[in-house]
Design a protein around this motif. Structure first.
Motif, PDB file in Angstrom:
ATOM      1  N   THR A 101      51.258  24.251  18.092  1.00  0.00           N
ATOM      2  CA  THR A 101      50.205  25.219  18.407  1.00  0.00           C
ATOM      3  C   THR A 101      49.934  26.112  17.206  1.00  0.00           C
ATOM      4  O   THR A 101      50.811  26.307  16.358  1.00  0.00           O
ATOM      5  CB  THR A 101      50.608  26.103  19.620  1.00  0.00           C
ATOM      6  OG1 THR A 101      49.525  26.984  19.919  1.00  0.00           O
ATOM      7  CG2 THR A 101      51.860  26.922  19.355  1.00  0.00           C
ATOM      8  N   ARG A 151      48.872  29.127  17.976  1.00  0.00           N
ATOM      9  CA  ARG A 151      48.914  30.453  18.633  1.00  0.00           C
ATOM     10  C   ARG A 151      50.327  30.708  19.148  1.00  0.00           C
ATOM     11  O   ARG A 151      50.662  30.288  20.254  1.00  0.00           O
ATOM     12  CB  ARG A 151      47.932  30.486  19.813  1.00  0.00           C
ATOM     13  CG  ARG A 151      46.461  30.406  19.399  1.00  0.00           C
ATOM     14  CD  ARG A 151      45.553  30.373  20.600  1.00  0.00           C
ATOM     15  NE  ARG A 151      45.471  29.054  21.202  1.00  0.00           N
ATOM     16  CZ  ARG A 151      44.836  28.781  22.333  1.00  0.00           C
ATOM     17  NH1 ARG A 151      44.230  29.755  23.000  1.00  0.00           N
ATOM     18  NH2 ARG A 151      44.797  27.549  22.813  1.00  0.00           N
ATOM     19  N   GLU A 187      51.608  33.233  20.323  1.00  0.00           N
ATOM     20  CA  GLU A 187      51.678  34.036  21.557  1.00  0.00           C
ATOM     21  C   GLU A 187      51.776  33.113  22.778  1.00  0.00           C
ATOM     22  O   GLU A 187      52.092  33.558  23.881  1.00  0.00           O
ATOM     23  CB  GLU A 187      50.487  35.001  21.670  1.00  0.00           C
ATOM     24  CG  GLU A 187      49.105  34.375  21.775  1.00  0.00           C
ATOM     25  CD  GLU A 187      48.458  34.022  20.420  1.00  0.00           C
ATOM     26  OE1 GLU A 187      49.188  33.854  19.423  1.00  0.00           O
ATOM     27  OE2 GLU A 187      47.222  33.891  20.374  1.00  0.00           O
ATOM     28  N   LYS A 207      32.304  30.849  28.071  1.00  0.00           N
ATOM     29  CA  LYS A 207      33.553  30.076  27.938  1.00  0.00           C
ATOM     30  C   LYS A 207      33.358  28.867  27.026  1.00  0.00           C
ATOM     31  O   LYS A 207      34.308  28.382  26.402  1.00  0.00           O
ATOM     32  CB  LYS A 207      34.033  29.575  29.303  1.00  0.00           C
ATOM     33  CG  LYS A 207      34.890  30.527  30.049  1.00  0.00           C
ATOM     34  CD  LYS A 207      36.256  30.723  29.405  1.00  0.00           C
ATOM     35  CE  LYS A 207      36.960  31.811  30.169  1.00  0.00           C
ATOM     36  NZ  LYS A 207      37.920  32.587  29.455  1.00  0.00           N
ATOM     37  N   GLU A 230      31.649  28.847  24.299  1.00  0.00           N
ATOM     38  CA  GLU A 230      31.901  29.366  22.936  1.00  0.00           C
ATOM     39  C   GLU A 230      33.404  29.515  22.721  1.00  0.00           C
ATOM     40  O   GLU A 230      33.931  29.172  21.662  1.00  0.00           O
ATOM     41  CB  GLU A 230      31.230  30.739  22.745  1.00  0.00           C
ATOM     42  CG  GLU A 230      29.715  30.747  22.892  1.00  0.00           C
ATOM     43  CD  GLU A 230      28.987  30.209  21.662  1.00  0.00           C
ATOM     44  OE1 GLU A 230      29.652  29.939  20.639  1.00  0.00           O
ATOM     45  OE2 GLU A 230      27.746  30.043  21.740  1.00  0.00           O
ATOM     46  N   ALA A 231      34.082  30.008  23.760  1.00  0.00           N
ATOM     47  CA  ALA A 231      35.522  30.280  23.629  1.00  0.00           C
ATOM     48  C   ALA A 231      36.319  28.990  23.413  1.00  0.00           C
ATOM     49  O   ALA A 231      37.235  28.951  22.595  1.00  0.00           O
ATOM     50  CB  ALA A 231      36.032  31.024  24.861  1.00  0.00           C
ATOM     51  N   ALA A 244      36.090  27.815  19.949  1.00  0.00           N
ATOM     52  CA  ALA A 244      36.805  28.692  19.018  1.00  0.00           C
ATOM     53  C   ALA A 244      38.314  28.592  19.224  1.00  0.00           C
ATOM     54  O   ALA A 244      39.072  29.330  18.588  1.00  0.00           O
ATOM     55  CB  ALA A 244      36.339  30.129  19.211  1.00  0.00           C
ATOM     56  N   GLY A 245      38.764  27.710  20.125  1.00  0.00           N
ATOM     57  CA  GLY A 245      40.213  27.544  20.359  1.00  0.00           C
ATOM     58  C   GLY A 245      40.808  28.739  21.069  1.00  0.00           C
ATOM     59  O   GLY A 245      41.981  29.053  20.907  1.00  0.00           O
ATOM     60  N   ARG A 246      39.988  29.448  21.883  1.00  0.00           N
ATOM     61  CA  ARG A 246      40.478  30.655  22.553  1.00  0.00           C
ATOM     62  C   ARG A 246      40.770  30.464  24.034  1.00  0.00           C
ATOM     63  O   ARG A 246      41.077  31.422  24.726  1.00  0.00           O
ATOM     64  CB  ARG A 246      39.468  31.793  22.362  1.00  0.00           C
ATOM     65  CG  ARG A 246      39.525  32.428  20.986  1.00  0.00           C
ATOM     66  CD  ARG A 246      38.736  33.721  20.899  1.00  0.00           C
ATOM     67  NE  ARG A 246      37.327  33.478  20.623  1.00  0.00           N
ATOM     68  CZ  ARG A 246      36.350  33.606  21.508  1.00  0.00           C
ATOM     69  NH1 ARG A 246      36.610  33.990  22.742  1.00  0.00           N
ATOM     70  NH2 ARG A 246      35.091  33.367  21.177  1.00  0.00           N
ATOM     71  N   THR A 247      40.630  29.243  24.569  1.00  0.00           N
ATOM     72  CA  THR A 247      41.001  29.048  25.976  1.00  0.00           C
ATOM     73  C   THR A 247      42.424  28.490  26.012  1.00  0.00           C
ATOM     74  O   THR A 247      42.895  27.888  25.049  1.00  0.00           O
ATOM     75  CB  THR A 247      40.040  28.077  26.687  1.00  0.00           C
ATOM     76  OG1 THR A 247      39.994  26.859  25.943  1.00  0.00           O
ATOM     77  CG2 THR A 247      38.645  28.646  26.801  1.00  0.00           C
ATOM     78  N   ARG A 248      43.069  28.692  27.131  1.00  0.00           N
ATOM     79  CA  ARG A 248      44.447  28.221  27.281  1.00  0.00           C
ATOM     80  C   ARG A 248      44.494  27.238  28.438  1.00  0.00           C
ATOM     81  O   ARG A 248      43.989  27.555  29.513  1.00  0.00           O
ATOM     82  CB  ARG A 248      45.337  29.422  27.583  1.00  0.00           C
ATOM     83  CG  ARG A 248      46.772  29.066  27.765  1.00  0.00           C
ATOM     84  CD  ARG A 248      47.603  30.304  28.022  1.00  0.00           C
ATOM     85  NE  ARG A 248      47.874  30.442  29.441  1.00  0.00           N
ATOM     86  CZ  ARG A 248      48.738  31.317  29.957  1.00  0.00           C
ATOM     87  NH1 ARG A 248      49.374  32.149  29.160  1.00  0.00           N
ATOM     88  NH2 ARG A 248      48.952  31.369  31.240  1.00  0.00           N
TER      89      ARG A 248
END
Ligand SMILES: NC(=O)c1ccc[n+]([C@@H]2O[C@H](COP(=O)([O-])OP(=O)(O)OC[C@H]3O[C@@H](n4cnc5c(N)ncnc54)[C@H](OP(=O)(O)O)[C@@H]3O)[C@@H](O)[C@H]2O)c1
Length: 336
Positions: free
Chosen positions: A180, A182, A184, A309, A311-312, A315-319
């Motif tokens: 990953t 991320r 976090e 979502k 867009e998210a 951008a690799g911002r969803t989990r």
């Protein structure tokens, strides 16, 4: 008849518009079976379709959404009757045929998979194309005889395909190395069953043609240098499954892993996977996850939230996975 909501993408010249519209049955495309959609989902490909950042949509106006699950309302074929719980993934819905981001869809009967017993529409869309692809990837590893002695590398583990692959492989007793960008998400990935976590930068750096034999198998959603590095670190007779291209569509690899270690590189293709294989894969998902995916993996949104979502996810911002609620949700348990 009654109207129902639909997310519609229109394009005229350079003007692109994505809007919620009220639609009625007469506007639906031709098809043998009409489905009341209860849930859809958001995949990387939907993100490309909605934002226009990838050439996914073949004609306009288009109702995007490559996945849907719901109940049959009307059927021209004897194989399906009103009330039957069904799902569709792929086959060009949301690309060249109107898809799942609408209260109703009309599709070809041979695209439908009957929901496995006890799997709800929401659970099915928790998996969606991403989960189905993770299952196909896992079946490829099995078919190539990948054992449980060495770790299996899963890249893009914070996303949909990667997250389901981590959960799936760990439930089947494989040790999973989750990559990953991320950190976090480290705790989340461990909760899905990852035995170890890798920084994705380690795989993205140019590598020698052969590295230490590290992984028995690979489920890759990233492509590019990441897949090349994974191949270089694959143990003898291991297998890598190329599923995605979030990091690039090139493959800057050499033939040495193939010639000196006999490794295999195979693909996972979900959109046009033949019917019997689909049914078997969905049945297996239902058996391995009798209660659906862990809730930590699934975020539920409304149709109106889909453009943001989309867009998210790019951008690799969803989990994990995003499910899209349509129609009326089943009542939630509450105080009696
Ligand atoms: N072959 C098929 O039939 C099939 C089916 C489904 C999906 N796919 C493909 O599989 C890929 C993943 O789809 P998905 O729906 O799982 O998407 P997703 O939920 O967005 O997951 C992708 C994950 O990759 C990582 N990532 C994002 N950008 C990256 C970059 N530039 N470099 C390296 N890693 C990056 C992120 O995880 P971390 O933050 O954890 O690193 C992200 O969460 C897409 O390319 C999609 O088109 C193919």
């Amino acid at each position: 008849m009654g109207s129902f909501p639909a997310l519609v993408v229109r394009e005229a010249g350079k003007i692109r518009q994505v809007a919620l519209e009220a639609m009625d049955d007469a506007q639906l495309p031709p098809g043998e079976v009409t489905v009341a959609v209860q849930f859809s989902s958001l995949n990387y490909k939907d993100g490309l379709a909605i934002t226009g950042k990838g050439p996914i949509i073949r004609y306009y106006p288009m109702v995007p959404g490559i996945d849907l699950a719901g109940r049959v309302i009307a059927s021209d074929v004897s194989a399906f009757a009103p009330g039957d719980p069904v799902l569709v993934t792929g086959w060009g819905i949301g690309e060249e045929h109107w898809g799942g981001y609408a209260g109703k869809a009309r599709v070809r009967a041979d695209w439908l998979v009957r929901l496995p017993a006890n799997m709800t529409a929401r659970q099915a869309m928790g998996f969606g194309t991403a989960g189905f692809t993770a299952m196909l990837a896992m079946q490829n590893l099995e078919a190539h005889g990948v054992g449980r002695e060495r770790e299996i590398l899963v890249t893009g583990a914070g996303g949909g395909v990667g997250g389901v692959a981590v959960a799936l492989l760990s439930r089947l007793g494989y040790r999973v190395a989750a990559s990953t960008g991320r950190h976090e998400l480290d705790g989340y990935l461990k909760s899905l069953g990852a035995a170890s976590i890798l920084d994705r930068a380690e795989l993205a750096a140019p590598s020698r043609p052969l590295l230490r034999e590290r992984w028995g198998g690979v489920v890759d959603t990233v492509g590019g240098q990441t897949l090349a590095t994974a191949l270089a670190g694959l143990a003898a007779y291991g297998c890598a499954v190329a599923c995605g291209l979030v990091g690039g569509s090139d493959l800057p690899a050499t033939v040495f892993p193939f010639l000196l270690r006999g490794v295999a590189l195979v693909g996972a293709e979900s959109a046009h996977c033949p019917g019997p294989r689909r049914v078997a894969a969905w049945q297996r998902l239902a058996e391995i996850f009798p209660e659906g995916l862990p809730e930590a993996m699934v975020e539920e949104i409304d149709l109106a939230d889909v453009p943001a979502k989309a867009e998210a996810i790019l951008a690799g911002r969803t989990r994990g996975r995003v499910v899209v609620r349509l129609g009326s949700s089943p009542p939630r348990p509450g105080p009696s």
